[in-house]
Design a protein around this motif. Structure first.
Motif, PDB file in Angstrom:
ATOM      1  N   THR A  25       0.827  -1.204   0.000  1.00 32.28           N
ATOM      2  CA  THR A  25       0.000   0.000   0.000  1.00 32.28           C
ATOM      3  C   THR A  25       0.860   1.253   0.000  1.00 32.28           C
ATOM      4  O   THR A  25       0.587   2.211  -0.733  1.00 32.28           O
ATOM      5  CB  THR A  25      -0.943   0.003   1.222  1.00 32.28           C
ATOM      6  OG1 THR A  25      -1.719  -1.199   1.204  1.00 32.28           O
ATOM      7  CG2 THR A  25      -1.859   1.203   1.212  1.00 32.28           C
ATOM      8  N   ILE A  26       1.907   1.249   0.806  1.00 31.20           N
ATOM      9  CA  ILE A  26       2.816   2.399   0.859  1.00 31.20           C
ATOM     10  C   ILE A  26       3.476   2.624  -0.497  1.00 31.20           C
ATOM     11  O   ILE A  26       3.563   3.757  -0.979  1.00 31.20           O
ATOM     12  CB  ILE A  26       3.875   2.207   1.963  1.00 31.20           C
ATOM     13  CG1 ILE A  26       3.211   2.310   3.341  1.00 31.20           C
ATOM     14  CG2 ILE A  26       5.001   3.210   1.830  1.00 31.20           C
ATOM     15  CD1 ILE A  26       4.109   1.901   4.489  1.00 31.20           C
ATOM     16  N   LYS A  28       2.350   1.800  -3.430  1.00 30.05           N
ATOM     17  CA  LYS A  28       1.329   2.279  -4.363  1.00 30.05           C
ATOM     18  C   LYS A  28       1.059   3.769  -4.151  1.00 30.05           C
ATOM     19  O   LYS A  28       0.975   4.543  -5.109  1.00 30.05           O
ATOM     20  CB  LYS A  28       0.045   1.482  -4.162  1.00 30.05           C
ATOM     21  CG  LYS A  28      -1.059   1.840  -5.109  1.00 30.05           C
ATOM     22  CD  LYS A  28      -2.293   1.006  -4.840  1.00 30.05           C
ATOM     23  CE  LYS A  28      -3.458   1.461  -5.672  1.00 30.05           C
ATOM     24  NZ  LYS A  28      -4.687   0.736  -5.344  1.00 30.05           N
ATOM     25  N   GLU A  29       0.928   4.184  -2.904  1.00 33.04           N
ATOM     26  CA  GLU A  29       0.674   5.598  -2.597  1.00 33.04           C
ATOM     27  C   GLU A  29       1.837   6.474  -3.045  1.00 33.04           C
ATOM     28  O   GLU A  29       1.633   7.553  -3.593  1.00 33.04           O
ATOM     29  CB  GLU A  29       0.436   5.789  -1.099  1.00 33.04           C
ATOM     30  CG  GLU A  29      -0.858   5.200  -0.610  1.00 33.04           C
ATOM     31  CD  GLU A  29      -2.072   5.926  -1.144  1.00 33.04           C
ATOM     32  OE1 GLU A  29      -2.014   7.164  -1.311  1.00 33.04           O
ATOM     33  OE2 GLU A  29      -3.070   5.267  -1.430  1.00 33.04           O
ATOM     34  N   LEU A  30       3.063   6.030  -2.811  1.00 27.06           N
ATOM     35  CA  LEU A  30       4.226   6.804  -3.231  1.00 27.06           C
ATOM     36  C   LEU A  30       4.290   6.934  -4.750  1.00 27.06           C
ATOM     37  O   LEU A  30       4.618   7.998  -5.281  1.00 27.06           O
ATOM     38  CB  LEU A  30       5.517   6.174  -2.700  1.00 27.06           C
ATOM     39  CG  LEU A  30       5.740   6.299  -1.197  1.00 27.06           C
ATOM     40  CD1 LEU A  30       6.981   5.520  -0.792  1.00 27.06           C
ATOM     41  CD2 LEU A  30       5.874   7.754  -0.784  1.00 27.06           C
ATOM     42  N   ALA A  31       3.973   5.881  -5.461  1.00 29.92           N
ATOM     43  CA  ALA A  31       3.977   5.932  -6.928  1.00 29.92           C
ATOM     44  C   ALA A  31       2.918   6.907  -7.430  1.00 29.92           C
ATOM     45  O   ALA A  31       3.168   7.675  -8.371  1.00 29.92           O
ATOM     46  CB  ALA A  31       3.729   4.538  -7.501  1.00 29.92           C
ATOM     47  N   GLU A  32       1.742   6.918  -6.812  1.00 18.65           N
ATOM     48  CA  GLU A  32       0.687   7.842  -7.221  1.00 18.65           C
ATOM     49  C   GLU A  32       1.088   9.283  -6.939  1.00 18.65           C
ATOM     50  O   GLU A  32       0.809  10.178  -7.730  1.00 18.65           O
ATOM     51  CB  GLU A  32      -0.617   7.511  -6.499  1.00 18.65           C
ATOM     52  CG  GLU A  32      -1.295   6.271  -7.023  1.00 18.65           C
ATOM     53  CD  GLU A  32      -2.568   5.931  -6.271  1.00 18.65           C
ATOM     54  OE1 GLU A  32      -2.999   6.727  -5.410  1.00 18.65           O
ATOM     55  OE2 GLU A  32      -3.141   4.871  -6.550  1.00 18.65           O
ATOM     56  N   ARG A  33       1.739   9.540  -5.817  1.00 20.45           N
ATOM     57  CA  ARG A  33       2.177  10.902  -5.501  1.00 20.45           C
ATOM     58  C   ARG A  33       3.228  11.388  -6.480  1.00 20.45           C
ATOM     59  O   ARG A  33       3.262  12.554  -6.839  1.00 20.45           O
ATOM     60  CB  ARG A  33       2.731  10.973  -4.082  1.00 20.45           C
ATOM     61  CG  ARG A  33       1.657  10.960  -3.045  1.00 20.45           C
ATOM     62  CD  ARG A  33       2.238  11.255  -1.700  1.00 20.45           C
ATOM     63  NE  ARG A  33       1.197  11.185  -0.692  1.00 20.45           N
ATOM     64  CZ  ARG A  33       1.352  11.546   0.549  1.00 20.45           C
ATOM     65  NH1 ARG A  33       2.520  11.971   0.971  1.00 20.45           N
ATOM     66  NH2 ARG A  33       0.358  11.465   1.403  1.00 20.45           N
ATOM     67  N   ARG A  34       4.108  10.511  -6.899  1.00 18.49           N
ATOM     68  CA  ARG A  34       5.131  10.902  -7.867  1.00 18.49           C
ATOM     69  C   ARG A  34       4.493  11.301  -9.193  1.00 18.49           C
ATOM     70  O   ARG A  34       4.929  12.245  -9.842  1.00 18.49           O
ATOM     71  CB  ARG A  34       6.115   9.762  -8.098  1.00 18.49           C
ATOM     72  CG  ARG A  34       7.080   9.590  -6.969  1.00 18.49           C
ATOM     73  CD  ARG A  34       8.144   8.539  -7.285  1.00 18.49           C
ATOM     74  NE  ARG A  34       8.782   8.117  -6.069  1.00 18.49           N
ATOM     75  CZ  ARG A  34       8.866   6.875  -5.648  1.00 18.49           C
ATOM     76  NH1 ARG A  34       8.351   5.897  -6.369  1.00 18.49           N
ATOM     77  NH2 ARG A  34       9.459   6.576  -4.525  1.00 18.49           N
ATOM     78  N   LYS A  35       3.462  10.574  -9.602  1.00 19.98           N
ATOM     79  CA  LYS A  35       2.781  10.902 -10.856  1.00 19.98           C
ATOM     80  C   LYS A  35       2.030  12.221 -10.742  1.00 19.98           C
ATOM     81  O   LYS A  35       2.020  13.016 -11.672  1.00 19.98           O
ATOM     82  CB  LYS A  35       1.784   9.798 -11.218  1.00 19.98           C
ATOM     83  CG  LYS A  35       2.422   8.561 -11.756  1.00 19.98           C
ATOM     84  CD  LYS A  35       1.378   7.549 -12.147  1.00 19.98           C
ATOM     85  CE  LYS A  35       1.995   6.262 -12.643  1.00 19.98           C
ATOM     86  NZ  LYS A  35       0.982   5.266 -12.991  1.00 19.98           N
ATOM     87  N   LYS A  36       1.387  12.464  -9.606  1.00 24.43           N
ATOM     88  CA  LYS A  36       0.586  13.665  -9.422  1.00 24.43           C
ATOM     89  C   LYS A  36       1.426  14.927  -9.311  1.00 24.43           C
ATOM     90  O   LYS A  36       0.997  15.988  -9.733  1.00 24.43           O
ATOM     91  CB  LYS A  36      -0.248  13.566  -8.140  1.00 24.43           C
ATOM     92  CG  LYS A  36      -1.605  12.995  -8.325  1.00 24.43           C
ATOM     93  CD  LYS A  36      -2.382  13.127  -7.037  1.00 24.43           C
ATOM     94  CE  LYS A  36      -3.783  12.602  -7.186  1.00 24.43           C
ATOM     95  NZ  LYS A  36      -4.534  12.706  -5.957  1.00 24.43           N
ATOM     96  N   SER A  37       2.602  14.852  -8.738  1.00 21.67           N
ATOM     97  CA  SER A  37       3.377  16.041  -8.395  1.00 21.67           C
ATOM     98  C   SER A  37       3.876  16.812  -9.617  1.00 21.67           C
ATOM     99  O   SER A  37       4.147  17.996  -9.516  1.00 21.67           O
ATOM    100  CB  SER A  37       4.550  15.670  -7.504  1.00 21.67           C
ATOM    101  OG  SER A  37       5.466  14.869  -8.213  1.00 21.67           O
TER     102      SER A  37
END
Length: 51
Positions: A25-26, A28-37
């Motif tokens: 889960t961690i 996955k969340e980090l990967a999503e934040r990298r894409k969003k930033s």
């Protein structure tokens, strides 16, 4: 196998499963934040037209 050993094995299995799920889960969340930033900048001329 007595009940104490079975309980200990089940407790270890539960802890291990929870740990693996937490790590996934961690990640996955980090990967999503990298894409969003990374957002595109809006040019100054387009900012003026917006009302």
């Amino acid at each position: 196998m007595d009940m104490e050993t079975v309980e200990r094995l089940l407790r270890m299995l539960t802890w291990l499963t929870g740990s693996i799920v937490g790590i996934m889960t961690i990640e996955k969340e980090l990967a999503e934040r990298r894409k969003k930033s990374k957002k595109k900048r809006r040019s100054p001329s387009k900012k003026k037209r917006r009302k």
